[in-house]
Design an enzyme around this catalytic site. Structure first.
Site, PDB file in Angstrom:
ATOM      1  N   HIS A 101      -3.142   4.376  14.982  1.00  0.00           N
ATOM      2  CA  HIS A 101      -4.468   4.267  14.367  1.00  0.00           C
ATOM      3  C   HIS A 101      -4.357   3.378  13.139  1.00  0.00           C
ATOM      4  O   HIS A 101      -3.283   2.878  12.807  1.00  0.00           O
ATOM      5  CB  HIS A 101      -5.043   5.643  14.022  1.00  0.00           C
ATOM      6  CG  HIS A 101      -4.160   6.481  13.153  1.00  0.00           C
ATOM      7  ND1 HIS A 101      -2.994   7.068  13.593  1.00  0.00           N
ATOM      8  CD2 HIS A 101      -4.275   6.848  11.844  1.00  0.00           C
ATOM      9  CE1 HIS A 101      -2.443   7.758  12.619  1.00  0.00           C
ATOM     10  NE2 HIS A 101      -3.181   7.633  11.540  1.00  0.00           N
TER      11      HIS A 101
ATOM     12  N   HIS B 272      -6.041  12.331  14.407  1.00  0.00           N
ATOM     13  CA  HIS B 272      -4.995  11.432  14.889  1.00  0.00           C
ATOM     14  C   HIS B 272      -3.697  12.232  14.935  1.00  0.00           C
ATOM     15  O   HIS B 272      -3.121  12.555  13.899  1.00  0.00           O
ATOM     16  CB  HIS B 272      -4.842  10.219  13.955  1.00  0.00           C
ATOM     17  CG  HIS B 272      -6.111   9.456  13.768  1.00  0.00           C
ATOM     18  ND1 HIS B 272      -6.506   8.989  12.540  1.00  0.00           N
ATOM     19  CD2 HIS B 272      -7.063   9.090  14.646  1.00  0.00           C
ATOM     20  CE1 HIS B 272      -7.666   8.339  12.666  1.00  0.00           C
ATOM     21  NE2 HIS B 272      -8.024   8.401  13.941  1.00  0.00           N
TER      22      HIS B 272
ATOM     23  N   TYR C 209     -15.265   5.501   3.759  1.00  0.00           N
ATOM     24  CA  TYR C 209     -13.804   5.476   3.790  1.00  0.00           C
ATOM     25  C   TYR C 209     -13.347   4.038   3.958  1.00  0.00           C
ATOM     26  O   TYR C 209     -13.857   3.308   4.807  1.00  0.00           O
ATOM     27  CB  TYR C 209     -13.298   6.353   4.934  1.00  0.00           C
ATOM     28  CG  TYR C 209     -11.806   6.344   5.121  1.00  0.00           C
ATOM     29  CD1 TYR C 209     -10.946   6.600   4.059  1.00  0.00           C
ATOM     30  CD2 TYR C 209     -11.243   6.090   6.373  1.00  0.00           C
ATOM     31  CE1 TYR C 209      -9.577   6.595   4.226  1.00  0.00           C
ATOM     32  CE2 TYR C 209      -9.870   6.087   6.556  1.00  0.00           C
ATOM     33  CZ  TYR C 209      -9.041   6.346   5.478  1.00  0.00           C
ATOM     34  OH  TYR C 209      -7.678   6.330   5.651  1.00  0.00           O
TER      35      TYR C 209
ATOM     36  N   HIS D 264      -0.656   2.351  11.742  1.00  0.00           N
ATOM     37  CA  HIS D 264       0.494   3.232  11.642  1.00  0.00           C
ATOM     38  C   HIS D 264       0.532   4.259  12.771  1.00  0.00           C
ATOM     39  O   HIS D 264      -0.473   4.564  13.401  1.00  0.00           O
ATOM     40  CB  HIS D 264       0.535   3.931  10.272  1.00  0.00           C
ATOM     41  CG  HIS D 264      -0.730   4.610   9.859  1.00  0.00           C
ATOM     42  ND1 HIS D 264      -1.872   3.941   9.549  1.00  0.00           N
ATOM     43  CD2 HIS D 264      -1.025   5.924   9.691  1.00  0.00           C
ATOM     44  CE1 HIS D 264      -2.827   4.781   9.192  1.00  0.00           C
ATOM     45  NE2 HIS D 264      -2.341   5.992   9.302  1.00  0.00           N
TER      46      HIS D 264
ATOM     47  N   HIS E   1       0.854  -1.186   0.000  1.00  0.00           N
ATOM     48  CA  HIS E   1       0.000   0.000   0.000  1.00  0.00           C
ATOM     49  C   HIS E   1       0.895   1.243   0.000  1.00  0.00           C
ATOM     50  O   HIS E   1       1.757   1.378   0.858  1.00  0.00           O
ATOM     51  CB  HIS E   1      -0.873  -0.040   1.268  1.00  0.00           C
ATOM     52  CG  HIS E   1      -1.890   1.060   1.353  1.00  0.00           C
ATOM     53  ND1 HIS E   1      -3.212   0.863   1.056  1.00  0.00           N
ATOM     54  CD2 HIS E   1      -1.775   2.354   1.712  1.00  0.00           C
ATOM     55  CE1 HIS E   1      -3.868   1.996   1.243  1.00  0.00           C
ATOM     56  NE2 HIS E   1      -3.022   2.915   1.631  1.00  0.00           N
TER      57      HIS E   1
ATOM     58  N   GLU F 156      -2.897  14.309  11.579  1.00  0.00           N
ATOM     59  CA  GLU F 156      -3.914  14.129  10.543  1.00  0.00           C
ATOM     60  C   GLU F 156      -5.302  14.524  11.041  1.00  0.00           C
ATOM     61  O   GLU F 156      -5.801  13.977  12.030  1.00  0.00           O
ATOM     62  CB  GLU F 156      -3.968  12.658  10.105  1.00  0.00           C
ATOM     63  CG  GLU F 156      -2.647  12.082   9.630  1.00  0.00           C
ATOM     64  CD  GLU F 156      -2.737  10.589   9.388  1.00  0.00           C
ATOM     65  OE1 GLU F 156      -3.786   9.993   9.707  1.00  0.00           O
ATOM     66  OE2 GLU F 156      -1.763  10.003   8.902  1.00  0.00           O
TER      67      GLU F 156
END
Length: 431
Positions: A368, A362, A347, A332, A289, A338
């Protein structure tokens, strides 16, 4: 009657020329002794005079009355608008998420319906951002606004906006963004019964297109897809109010005429709108990703290379084709901070709870990632090509911790059970 399609000037940061009446722009110089048609010459500078040519932003305006023609400003109530430094509440490492803010019971225009959720930096020091949400139920009537503290990146979530600015008219709808530069006066009219959306107030360096590096010459947001207004003006002697945001506070003064009276202009400091559907999404076609930075539409750089005061990042419709890969965002912990919003759809990292009009925060090093339901689905699904079709999420990502306002921590829209979405992950280690 068929609606006329609005005309725009194309290109990001381009040197544009526009006049509402032919023969209005002076030829060969910017400030002749007597401008055509009895207009007044005025320059607005969005950067220091000596900024490098590639980043210098300024426009010459030819208007019916000078902007200097106004009485003294007076302080007015800030409502729920706040500004940096943000020190109302102690920031915590807790992950936060909000339901959509409700529309006010009393009629509220864009200014009245603006609520600050948090921010960082120092407005006086020209660094950091403030993040707001607007919930408007009426148009601004004989009222204009300008922000001396920063430029405004507006992300409509529901309801279309007509933004009448000094340099002309732009429209912003869900799925688009509109940017109003620092100091540009504008008025917001609702094209639907009500409107809600997000605003990033950028105190620092102006938003610009990110460098493409190894991507090459094309991809992500293409400059030609950005649209600036053509000149349009109001020659009105109706009284009205000008509201200014200056050093974190709101001020107001009254005029006996419309300040949106620029008949012609040229330059590269102007409002603009961008249709996010035109973003050329780039991702992996092999495995793993990619980092979300690959989805950056605009960036406001800091004095540290590669570390933005703010990146505006989107998660639009796209194909997922990576093999042997956990396709949603992985778990991560980030150096950057963010603030996310959702315009429409779902989402792909959350199965529930993150809804259009809502938001999440976050901050630095707060862990998260996908909730349990998303994780279970992602590790068991057949990895055939998959189209994420109905979605448009975005992120304001910033180098400094986003400090929530007292309102953001006390509103009933705050989800006090947000941490529960990561509960129930069982130990699967087999030794």
């Amino acid at each position: 009657m068929k609606k006329e399609k609005r005309r725009y000037l194309s290109g990001f940061g381009n040197e544009h020329t526009s006049e509402a009446s032919p023969g209005t722009l002076p030829e060969g110089q910017n400030a002749p002794q007597k401008p055509p048609r009895g207009l007044y010459t005025e320059q607005i500078s969005g950067t220091p005079f000596t900024a490098p040519r590639g980043h210098n932003r300024r426009s010459w305006l030819y208007r019916i009355r000078p902007s200097a023609t106004h009485p003294a400003f007076r302080r007015i109530d800030n409502g729920l608008i706040r500004s940096a430094p943000f020190n109302e509440a102690t920031p915590s490492p807790n992950r936060l998420r909000w339901d959509p803010l409700p529309f006010p019971d009393e009629p509220a225009d864009f200014i009245d319906g603006l609520v600050t959720m948090g921010g960082n930096g120092d407005a006086s020091g020209r660094s950091g951002v403030a993040i707001h949400i607007y919930c408007a139920t009426k148009s601004m009537e004989r009222r204009v606004f300008y922000d001396a503290d920063g430029e405004l990146l507006i992300v409509p979530q529901t309801g279309r906006l007509l933004l009448a600015t000094e340099l002309g008219i732009i429209e912003g709808a869900p799925g688009e963004i509109a940017v109003i530069p620092r100091g540009i006066k504008f008025s917001v009219a609702l094209l639907d019964d009500r409107a809600r959306g997000y605003v990033c107030e950028n105190y620092g360096a102006l938003f610009r297109l990110p460098e493409l590096g190894p991507i090459g010459a094309n991809g992500l947001a293409n400059p030609r897809d950005f649209r600036a207004p053509v000149a349009a003006f109001e020659d009105s002697d109706e009284p009205g109010e000008v509201v200014a945001k200056f050093e974190g506070n709101l001020w107001a003064t009254e005029l006996d005429h419309s300040p949106l009276d620029v008949v012609a202009w040229h330059g590269n400091y102007a409002p603009y709108v961008y249709d996010l559907a035109r973003f050329n999404t780039i991702g992996t076609v092999s495995f793993d990703h990619p980092d979300p930075s690959i989805f950056t539409v605009l960036t406001a750089p800091s004095d540290t290379p590669g570390t933005a005061d703010c990146d505006f990042v989107i998660f639009p419709p796209r194909w997922l084709v990576a093999e042997h890969t956990f396709r949603p965002p992985w778990f991560h912990r980030n150096y950057m901070n963010e603030f996310m919003g959702l315009v429409h759809g779902v989402y792909d990292a959350k199965a529930a709870g993150f809804v259009p009009g809502g938001a999440s925060l976050h901050n630095c090093m707060s862990a998260h990632g996908p909730d349990r339901a998303t994780f279970e689905r992602a590790v068991t699904t057949e990895l055939i090509p998959q189209k994420i079709a109905d979605t448009l999420a975005f992120m304001f990502e910033t180098r400094l911790v986003i400090r929530p306002t007292r309102f953001a921590l006390e509103t009933p829209a705050l989800q006090h059970d947000y941490d529960a979405c990561w509960a129930g992950f069982e130990k699967m280690f087999k030794g």
